[in-house]
Write a protein that holds these residues in place. Structure first.
Motif, PDB file in Angstrom:
ATOM      1  N   UNK A 266       0.837  -1.204   0.000  1.00  0.00           N
ATOM      2  CA  UNK A 266       0.000   0.000   0.000  1.00  0.00           C
ATOM      3  C   UNK A 266       0.865   1.246   0.000  1.00  0.00           C
ATOM      4  N   UNK A 267       1.909   1.247   0.786  1.00  0.00           N
ATOM      5  CA  UNK A 267       2.779   2.433   0.867  1.00  0.00           C
ATOM      6  C   UNK A 267       3.501   2.673  -0.449  1.00  0.00           C
TER       7      UNK A 267
ATOM      8  N   UNK B 285      -2.257   4.468  -4.133  1.00  0.00           N
ATOM      9  CA  UNK B 285      -3.582   4.400  -3.526  1.00  0.00           C
ATOM     10  C   UNK B 285      -3.688   5.403  -2.379  1.00  0.00           C
ATOM     11  N   UNK B 286      -4.839   6.047  -2.282  1.00  0.00           N
ATOM     12  CA  UNK B 286      -5.077   7.005  -1.201  1.00  0.00           C
ATOM     13  C   UNK B 286      -5.637   6.273   0.008  1.00  0.00           C
ATOM     14  N   UNK B 287      -4.933   6.412   1.117  1.00  0.00           N
ATOM     15  CA  UNK B 287      -5.374   5.769   2.358  1.00  0.00           C
ATOM     16  C   UNK B 287      -6.459   6.623   3.013  1.00  0.00           C
ATOM     17  N   UNK B 288      -7.476   5.965   3.519  1.00  0.00           N
ATOM     18  CA  UNK B 288      -8.563   6.661   4.224  1.00  0.00           C
ATOM     19  C   UNK B 288      -8.723   6.078   5.616  1.00  0.00           C
ATOM     20  N   UNK B 289      -8.894   6.950   6.583  1.00  0.00           N
ATOM     21  CA  UNK B 289      -9.186   6.487   7.944  1.00  0.00           C
ATOM     22  C   UNK B 289     -10.683   6.191   8.071  1.00  0.00           C
TER      23      UNK B 289
ATOM     24  N   UNK C  69       3.043   0.966  13.117  1.00  0.00           N
ATOM     25  CA  UNK C  69       2.508   2.268  13.535  1.00  0.00           C
ATOM     26  C   UNK C  69       3.147   3.392  12.730  1.00  0.00           C
ATOM     27  N   UNK C  70       4.453   3.315  12.525  1.00  0.00           N
ATOM     28  CA  UNK C  70       5.149   4.343  11.729  1.00  0.00           C
ATOM     29  C   UNK C  70       4.602   4.386  10.300  1.00  0.00           C
ATOM     30  N   UNK C  71       4.424   3.205   9.725  1.00  0.00           N
ATOM     31  CA  UNK C  71       3.932   3.158   8.333  1.00  0.00           C
ATOM     32  C   UNK C  71       2.514   3.722   8.245  1.00  0.00           C
ATOM     33  N   UNK C  72       1.713   3.371   9.229  1.00  0.00           N
ATOM     34  CA  UNK C  72       0.329   3.850   9.230  1.00  0.00           C
ATOM     35  C   UNK C  72       0.283   5.372   9.360  1.00  0.00           C
ATOM     36  N   UNK C  73       1.142   5.924  10.177  1.00  0.00           N
ATOM     37  CA  UNK C  73       1.178   7.385  10.325  1.00  0.00           C
ATOM     38  C   UNK C  73       1.540   8.057   9.006  1.00  0.00           C
ATOM     39  N   UNK C  74       2.459   7.452   8.254  1.00  0.00           N
ATOM     40  CA  UNK C  74       2.812   8.019   6.945  1.00  0.00           C
ATOM     41  C   UNK C  74       1.622   7.918   5.988  1.00  0.00           C
ATOM     42  N   UNK C  75       0.938   6.770   6.014  1.00  0.00           N
ATOM     43  CA  UNK C  75      -0.207   6.579   5.111  1.00  0.00           C
ATOM     44  C   UNK C  75      -1.343   7.542   5.439  1.00  0.00           C
ATOM     45  N   UNK C  76      -1.541   7.829   6.716  1.00  0.00           N
ATOM     46  CA  UNK C  76      -2.642   8.715   7.116  1.00  0.00           C
ATOM     47  C   UNK C  76      -2.500  10.104   6.502  1.00  0.00           C
TER      48      UNK C  76
END
Lengths: 279, 91
Positions: free
Chosen positions: A116-117, A121-125, B74-81
């Protein structure tokens, strides 16, 4: 164009032979064994995939005529829900991806998030937001901030005119109560939470949602006892029940006025709504 | 004795733990056979029999690797957010 391609493939007999017309929305509960994967397709050809089963579902999605996915949602990061998601991201352009924001330590999750990174793709919370797929809307029900991964499943209300469906991943009792406090509509279709587990349904939940149809996504001969007899009894007393372990892939064709048809792969045919009470 | 192999507790279903190895294979094991109080997300180190089968009675939690994987995620998720435009989305 995408819609025309999809229709053409369906007309040629790809399973299930769901003859969606240009005014209908489609929900496809894919037979993925023990897991969840549900495709939502709007009349305009917009698509949302809610969970991706335990392993690759790319072939099934291609048989349904997909060449792109507008939105992928991971209800929570257990392998029976995201095991096939990385394959989906590799095989199709996916515009948006939404998950519950809870991390996991499995390689299944780590590989998915790395993919994903690297993607565009645009990540959505999973905030309280509405995502519009043409004439279909998805209302996101945010999970609580704490709890087990099951209890932090993303909830989704799919609305198309008078037709509503609700999907809540592997929610258990506490989260179902949380969703009730957020407010849930009467629905046509309810995806049984947690594969028909006893902790995935309460009489209050069924009274709040008033489903006409319940779909249980579970594997044949699974070792977890899904669906649980008590849960099944509650569902059968409330609605018509379809099961992927019995019926295979289950397709629901919905019209704006709230009417619908159910087509199962097992029958290779269709049951006009309202279908028999007990199946 | 062979080297330890890594298994992760993906989820716990009715006193059965579903473990996933780093190749994606899943194993269902009674929680009675695993360290007491093991939770989903725990990274386990397990010894293998000569034939290659895991000996669940040897499982122990690798706390450091569990924490490292959580921190990485957690680090990766913060970047994705940061990609999230916020609000409603029309497609």
């Amino acid at each position: 164009m995408r819609w025309l391609l999809s229709l053409a493939i369906l007309t040629l007999g790809a399973a299930p032979a769901a003859a969606q017309d240009s005014a209908q929305a489609q929900l496809v509960f894919l037979d993925v064994g023990q897991g969840d994967a549900v495709l939502v397709r709007s009349p305009e050809g917009r698509t949302a995939l809610i969970d991706a089963g335990p392993r690759s579902i790319v072939a099934q999605l291609r048989e349904l005529g997909l060449d792109a996915i507008d939105l992928a949602i991971a209800s929570h990061p257990h392998a029976d829900h995201i095991g096939g998601m990385e394959h989906v991201l590799r095989a199709f352009p996916v515009r948006y991806y939404l998950d519950n924001g809870a991390t996991h330590t499995t390689m299944t999750y780590r590989t998915l998030m790395r993919r994903l990174e690297r993607s565009r793709t645009t990540y959505l919370r999973a905030t309280a937001r509405t995502i519009t797929l043409g004439s279909v809307t998805l209302r996101i029900l945010p999970p609580p901030a704490t709890g087990t991964l099951n209890e932090r499943s993303v909830g989704v209300v799919v609305a198309f005119g008078e037709f509503n469906a609700i999907l809540t991943g592997d929610s258990e009792w506490d989260e179902l109560e949380h969703f009730q406090l957020l407010g849930v509509p009467d629905v046509t279709v309810l995806k049984a939470a947690h594969h028909g587990s006893a902790n995935g349904v309460t009489p209050e939940w069924l009274a709040a949602t008033k489903p006409e149809v319940v779909v249980i996504s579970t594997g044949r001969g699974n070792g977890y006892g899904h669906p649980h007899p008590e849960a099944l009894s509650l569902y059968l007393n409330a609605a018509t029940v379809y099961r992927t372990d019995v019926h295979g892939t289950i397709t629901i064709l919905a019209s704006l006025d709230g009417t619908f048809r159910v087509i199962t792969a097992a029958e290779e045919g269709e049951a006009a709504a309202p279908p028999p009470h007990v199946r | 004795m062979s080297a330890d192999r890594v298994y992760v507790v993906d989820r716990i279903e009715h006193r059965q733990a579903v473990l996933v190895d780093d190749q994606g294979a899943t194993f269902t094991v009674s929680t009675k056979d695993l360290p007491r109080g093991v939770n989903e997300g725990a990274v386990l180190l397990v010894k293998l029999e000569a034939g290659g089968n895991p000996r669940w009675d040897t499982a122990r939690v690798d706390q450091a690797e569990t924490a490292r994987r959580h921190a990485e995620a957690t680090d990766r998720l913060e970047r994705l957010k940061k990609r999230d435009p916020g609000g409603d989305i029309a497609l």
